[in-house]
Design a protein around this motif. Structure first.
Motif, mmCIF file in Angstrom:
data_model
loop_
_atom_site.group_PDB
_atom_site.id
_atom_site.type_symbol
_atom_site.label_atom_id
_atom_site.label_comp_id
_atom_site.label_asym_id
_atom_site.label_seq_id
_atom_site.Cartn_x
_atom_site.Cartn_y
_atom_site.Cartn_z
ATOM 1 N N VAL A 84 0.862 -1.179 0.000
ATOM 2 C CA VAL A 84 0.000 0.000 0.000
ATOM 3 C C VAL A 84 0.901 1.233 0.000
ATOM 4 O O VAL A 84 1.822 1.333 0.819
ATOM 5 C CB VAL A 84 -0.933 0.028 1.227
ATOM 6 C CG1 VAL A 84 -1.785 1.306 1.219
ATOM 7 C CG2 VAL A 84 -1.829 -1.196 1.245
ATOM 8 N N TYR A 85 0.636 2.135 -0.899
ATOM 9 C CA TYR A 85 1.430 3.361 -0.997
ATOM 10 C C TYR A 85 0.569 4.518 -0.504
ATOM 11 O O TYR A 85 -0.563 4.708 -0.955
ATOM 12 C CB TYR A 85 1.902 3.581 -2.437
ATOM 13 C CG TYR A 85 2.920 2.541 -2.839
ATOM 14 C CD1 TYR A 85 2.513 1.288 -3.301
ATOM 15 C CD2 TYR A 85 4.286 2.785 -2.699
ATOM 16 C CE1 TYR A 85 3.450 0.309 -3.620
ATOM 17 C CE2 TYR A 85 5.219 1.817 -3.031
ATOM 18 C CZ TYR A 85 4.791 0.581 -3.484
ATOM 19 O OH TYR A 85 5.710 -0.389 -3.787
ATOM 20 N N ILE A 86 1.122 5.261 0.417
ATOM 21 C CA ILE A 86 0.360 6.312 1.097
ATOM 22 C C ILE A 86 1.042 7.652 0.882
ATOM 23 O O ILE A 86 2.264 7.774 1.052
ATOM 24 C CB ILE A 86 0.256 6.029 2.609
ATOM 25 C CG1 ILE A 86 -0.416 4.671 2.852
ATOM 26 C CG2 ILE A 86 -0.508 7.140 3.319
ATOM 27 C CD1 ILE A 86 -0.333 4.198 4.297
ATOM 28 N N CYS A 87 0.242 8.617 0.519
ATOM 29 C CA CYS A 87 0.701 9.996 0.401
ATOM 30 C C CYS A 87 0.312 10.721 1.694
ATOM 31 O O CYS A 87 -0.810 10.570 2.178
ATOM 32 C CB CYS A 87 0.014 10.632 -0.815
ATOM 33 S SG CYS A 87 0.166 12.407 -0.965
ATOM 34 N N ALA A 88 1.226 11.478 2.248
ATOM 35 C CA ALA A 88 0.936 12.229 3.476
ATOM 36 C C ALA A 88 1.524 13.624 3.354
ATOM 37 O O ALA A 88 2.664 13.773 2.908
ATOM 38 C CB ALA A 88 1.518 11.516 4.691
#
Lengths: 113, 115
Positions: A84-88
């Motif tokens: 899972v790739y998460i942008c923050a």
């Protein structure tokens, strides 16, 4: 509407394909992170960007501050990239939210051999 | 590279008991650490900001008496879930902001199951 929106939510690719994950945000930021979360839950920080472009191995991250948009690219994708790739985004100065991270909902990437 | 160790990685406890989760920066100092919660198929939610030597700052809706945070040294923050209930079952993750560079490093997470 979420302050950080990622697309697509799910992405399936064949090994070797070029992958792009997008992140758009609607708040003022001082930096943007791309994170990778493995199936076991552990999180690795891939990039922290405040402008321009960064490259690390097969991963490239770009950010356009004016358009409030960032992309994560994976070249020559491999099954081990499945995660899972998460942008923050890190909020910029002003208001009570300064310095806090706001997360996108994540993009589930599956790369088939 | 910098490493953040979180312990335990998994814990199962009975309802009503308290559980302590540790977040430790192994090779750098971190005046500021963060605690997050993640529900299944959802993204991370910031619970609180932990500051060494001072009280933690909790996000709206997070009960400070329920989730006790202690940051007694520059390398260790702890989260104690007090009087745990099944609805506290979740994945808890910490991150540590490296003093000086401001880089953020994440722990491996702790999965709490309350029976």
């Amino acid at each position: 509407k979420n302050e950080v929106e990622q697309s697509p939510q799910n992405l399936t690719a064949q090994e070797g394909e070029f992958i792009t994950i997008n992140c758009s945000y609607s708040v003022g930021i001082s930096a943007l992170h791309w994170l990778q979360q493995h199936p076991g839950g552990g999180i690795v920080s891939l990039f922290m960007l405040s402008s321009g472009k960064k490259k690390h191995g097969r991963l490239i991250a770009t950010i356009n501050i004016q358009e409030k948009h960032s992309s994560l690219h994976i070249t020559a994708s491999h099954p081990r990239d499945s995660a899972v790739y998460i942008c923050a985004v890190k909020r910029d100065a002003g208001g009570t939210s300064y310095g806090k991270l706001t997360f996108g909902q994540g993009t589930i990437l599956t790369v088939h051999p | 590279g910098a490493v953040v160790s979180q312990h335990p990685s998994r814990v199962i406890c009975k309802s009503g008991t308290s559980v302590k989760i540790e977040c430790r920066s192994l090779d750098f100092q971190a005046t500021t650490m963060f605690w997050y919660r993640q529900f299944p198929k959802q993204s991370l939610m910031l619970m609180a900001t932990s500051n060494e030597g001072s009280k933690a700052t909790y996000e709206q809706g997070v009960e400070k008496d329920k989730f006790l945070i202690n940051h007694a040294s520059l390398t260790l923050s702890t989260l104690t879930v007090t009087s745990a209930h099944p609805e506290d079952s979740s994945f808890y993750i910490c991150s540590a902001k490296r003093d000086g560079s401001g880089e953020l490093f994440f722990g491996e997470g702790s999965r709490l199951t309350v029976l």
